[in-house]
Enzyme design. Structure first.
Site, mmCIF file in Angstrom:
data_model
loop_
_atom_site.group_PDB
_atom_site.id
_atom_site.type_symbol
_atom_site.label_atom_id
_atom_site.label_comp_id
_atom_site.label_asym_id
_atom_site.label_seq_id
_atom_site.Cartn_x
_atom_site.Cartn_y
_atom_site.Cartn_z
ATOM 1 N N CYS A 105 0.985 -1.210 0.051
ATOM 2 C CA CYS A 105 0.121 -0.030 -0.006
ATOM 3 C C CYS A 105 0.914 1.297 0.038
ATOM 4 O O CYS A 105 1.975 1.241 0.367
ATOM 5 C CB CYS A 105 -0.893 -0.055 1.240
ATOM 6 S SG CYS A 105 -1.869 1.386 1.447
ATOM 7 N N THR A 163 0.839 3.335 2.306
ATOM 8 C CA THR A 163 1.033 3.802 3.510
ATOM 9 C C THR A 163 2.496 2.823 3.979
ATOM 10 O O THR A 163 3.183 3.728 4.483
ATOM 11 C CB THR A 163 0.170 3.311 4.440
ATOM 12 O OG1 THR A 163 -0.927 4.098 4.226
ATOM 13 C CG2 THR A 163 0.425 3.366 6.001
ATOM 14 N N HIS A 206 5.157 4.797 2.424
ATOM 15 C CA HIS A 206 5.764 6.050 3.291
ATOM 16 C C HIS A 206 6.752 5.527 4.316
ATOM 17 O O HIS A 206 7.623 6.229 4.692
ATOM 18 C CB HIS A 206 4.423 6.730 4.001
ATOM 19 C CG HIS A 206 3.464 7.513 2.998
ATOM 20 N ND1 HIS A 206 4.073 8.478 2.290
ATOM 21 C CD2 HIS A 206 2.129 7.121 2.969
ATOM 22 C CE1 HIS A 206 2.999 9.101 1.545
ATOM 23 N NE2 HIS A 206 1.998 8.302 2.005
ATOM 24 N N CYS A 260 -12.620 1.029 19.264
ATOM 25 C CA CYS A 260 -12.566 0.510 20.749
ATOM 26 C C CYS A 260 -13.931 0.260 21.016
ATOM 27 O O CYS A 260 -14.006 -0.756 22.252
ATOM 28 C CB CYS A 260 -12.464 2.147 21.509
ATOM 29 S SG CYS A 260 -13.631 3.160 21.230
ATOM 30 N N CYS A 309 -18.631 4.320 17.346
ATOM 31 C CA CYS A 309 -18.737 2.735 17.557
ATOM 32 C C CYS A 309 -20.020 2.089 17.903
ATOM 33 O O CYS A 309 -20.634 1.282 17.303
ATOM 34 C CB CYS A 309 -17.673 2.184 18.672
ATOM 35 S SG CYS A 309 -16.015 2.114 17.740
ATOM 36 N N CYS A 368 -14.321 6.091 14.400
ATOM 37 C CA CYS A 368 -13.656 5.584 15.992
ATOM 38 C C CYS A 368 -12.593 6.769 16.335
ATOM 39 O O CYS A 368 -11.645 6.568 15.466
ATOM 40 C CB CYS A 368 -13.437 4.231 16.060
ATOM 41 S SG CYS A 368 -12.848 3.975 17.839
ATOM 42 N N ARG A 387 0.136 5.248 -15.525
ATOM 43 C CA ARG A 387 -0.993 4.884 -14.557
ATOM 44 C C ARG A 387 -2.288 5.356 -15.401
ATOM 45 O O ARG A 387 -3.500 4.680 -15.177
ATOM 46 C CB ARG A 387 -0.973 5.628 -13.255
ATOM 47 C CG ARG A 387 -0.084 4.991 -12.404
ATOM 48 C CD ARG A 387 0.148 5.275 -11.013
ATOM 49 N NE ARG A 387 0.759 4.376 -9.898
ATOM 50 C CZ ARG A 387 1.238 4.710 -8.995
ATOM 51 N NH1 ARG A 387 1.065 5.837 -8.267
ATOM 52 N NH2 ARG A 387 1.749 3.743 -7.978
ATOM 53 N N LEU A 409 -10.842 11.562 -0.542
ATOM 54 C CA LEU A 409 -9.839 10.478 -0.066
ATOM 55 C C LEU A 409 -8.355 10.608 0.296
ATOM 56 O O LEU A 409 -7.745 10.502 0.914
ATOM 57 C CB LEU A 409 -10.039 9.049 -0.605
ATOM 58 C CG LEU A 409 -9.422 7.944 -0.273
ATOM 59 C CD1 LEU A 409 -10.021 7.470 1.190
ATOM 60 C CD2 LEU A 409 -9.329 6.741 -1.002
ATOM 61 N N ILE A 450 -4.901 12.319 0.774
ATOM 62 C CA ILE A 450 -4.297 13.065 1.821
ATOM 63 C C ILE A 450 -2.882 14.023 1.218
ATOM 64 O O ILE A 450 -2.148 13.230 0.783
ATOM 65 C CB ILE A 450 -3.927 12.240 2.972
ATOM 66 C CG1 ILE A 450 -5.118 11.402 3.607
ATOM 67 C CG2 ILE A 450 -3.250 12.878 4.023
ATOM 68 C CD1 ILE A 450 -4.803 10.500 4.655
ATOM 69 N N ILE A 483 -13.429 10.988 3.296
ATOM 70 C CA ILE A 483 -13.476 9.620 3.471
ATOM 71 C C ILE A 483 -12.373 9.037 4.276
ATOM 72 O O ILE A 483 -11.393 9.582 4.187
ATOM 73 C CB ILE A 483 -13.755 9.022 2.001
ATOM 74 C CG1 ILE A 483 -14.658 9.593 1.421
ATOM 75 C CG2 ILE A 483 -13.586 7.561 2.145
ATOM 76 C CD1 ILE A 483 -16.254 9.299 1.732
#
Length: 346
Positions: free
Chosen positions: A42, A44, A47, A98, A104, A112, A205, A267, A269, A291
């Site tokens: 991903c 992430t 990163h 949680c 939640c 959450c 892409r 979405l 960031i 989102i």
């Protein structure tokens, strides 16, 4: 005797990852141990590999195993776990919530305030085994291809972003042709959009997006978006926008080409705050929806869309054994990849 397994580990604060032997997790009460079959890299994870400012802020306690996109099978059940069986094919929701806060309690666990993330706040799935709460386990039908399921976490982001709005007969603009943007394009066409246009400045892409069935893939560095809109028969502007890039210029362009009363999901960031033309947003009566993550129902929606004929295989561009993970991250960093899948079979 302690069992050991291979895992891809962030060893310390700084660039790079290592393949290490680490202890196999032991599931506690209410937890399950999953034997990992395949994982996907991903953004992430990139990163974290590169150790950019986002990673420096969010990765608090290395060494730790990273990764959160995966498919596997139940290997062990912790005390008190019912409703799932050893050997079942599964994936897992990567946000552990949680169960006690207002969101939640109302079923909006994607919001959450106490969320912890697999592969970021606790050991992840780039390993032979991963341990998660049983409540986060998603049972995966045997009819679904494991390579596709390996990145269902990302498909869930795309599903959440795209299906926030009614798409039947609508014209959709997607800014950002990363893997999630490309997946969202396929979902929009599957869900009944009339025209789907995607923008980026990466020709590789954009070509992938064409394979996913977009009506137009526009390089904004060299092409005129408004000219393409006329060619596609748009009269008043786009009905729905999906902002996937996190780039201020892309968001500004999106707002400028939306019709009055248009709806935008956000979405992407950004690396820094962006300037927003509030007068334009107010004047057009635009609806903006942030989102984050997935709704739990998105897991069912994406499974059923794939079973119903949504083909996500064009977004897979690279396949490696987990021992070749550095090649996988190099492909991601090159900008010339879609989803990169790692195989965890010996």
């Amino acid at each position: 005797m302690e069992r050991l397994m291979d895992a891809i580990v962030k060893p310390e604060k700084g660039p790079g990852l290592e393949l290490r032997k680490v202890p196999v997790p032991v599931p506690g009460p209410g937890e399950v141990l999953i034997k990992v079959h395949k994982t996907a890299i991903c953004g992430t994870d990139v990163h974290i590999f590169n150790w950019d400012p986002w990673a420096a802020e969010h990765i608090k306690n290395p060494p730790m195993t990273i990764g959160h996109e995966y498919v596997g099978e139940i290997a062990e059940l912790g005390a008190g776990v019912t409703g799932i069986e050893i050997g079942q094919r599964v994936s897992g929701e990567g946000h552990i919530t949680c169960g006690h806060c207002r969101n939640c309690h109302t079923g909006n666990i994607q919001w959450c305030k106490n969320t912890t993330s697999v592969g970021v706040d606790r050991d992840g799935a780039f390993a032979e085994y991963v341990c998660i709460p049983a409540s986060n386990v998603i049972i995966i039908d045997e009819s679904l291809p494991e390579e596709v399921v390996s990145f269902f976490d990302a498909v869930g982001n795309a599903t959440h972003t795209a299906l926030m709005w009614d798409l039947v007969g609508e014209d959709v603009l997607i800014t950002g042709a990363g893997p999630i943007g490309i997946i969202a394009a396929g979902i929009c066409k599957y869900a009944g959009a009339r025209r789907v246009v995607i923008t980026d400045m990466n020709d590789y892409r954009l070509d992938l997006a064409r394979k996913m069935g977009v009506d137009a893939a526009v390089n904004t560095a060299t092409e005129d978006l408004e000219k393409v809109m006329k060619e596609q028969g748009l009269v008043e502007g786009f009905d729905v926008g999906l902002e996937m890039s996190g780039a201020g210029a892309a968001f500004a362009q999106m707002c400028s080409v939306m019709r009055n009363g248009g709806k935008i999901s956000l979405l992407g960031i950004g690396n820094k705050p962006i300037e927003v033309d509030m007068n334009l947003i107010i004047g057009k009566g635009l609806t903006l929806q942030g989102i984050y993550g997935r709704k739990m129902d998105n897991w069912h929606q994406m499974s059923y869309m794939v079973q119903g004929g949504l083909d996500l295989t064009p977004v897979i561009t690279h396949r490696f054994h987990y021992t070749e993970f550095e090649e996988g991250f190099a492909a991601m960093n090159s900008g010339k990849s879609g989803k990169v899948v790692l195989d965890w079979t010996k």
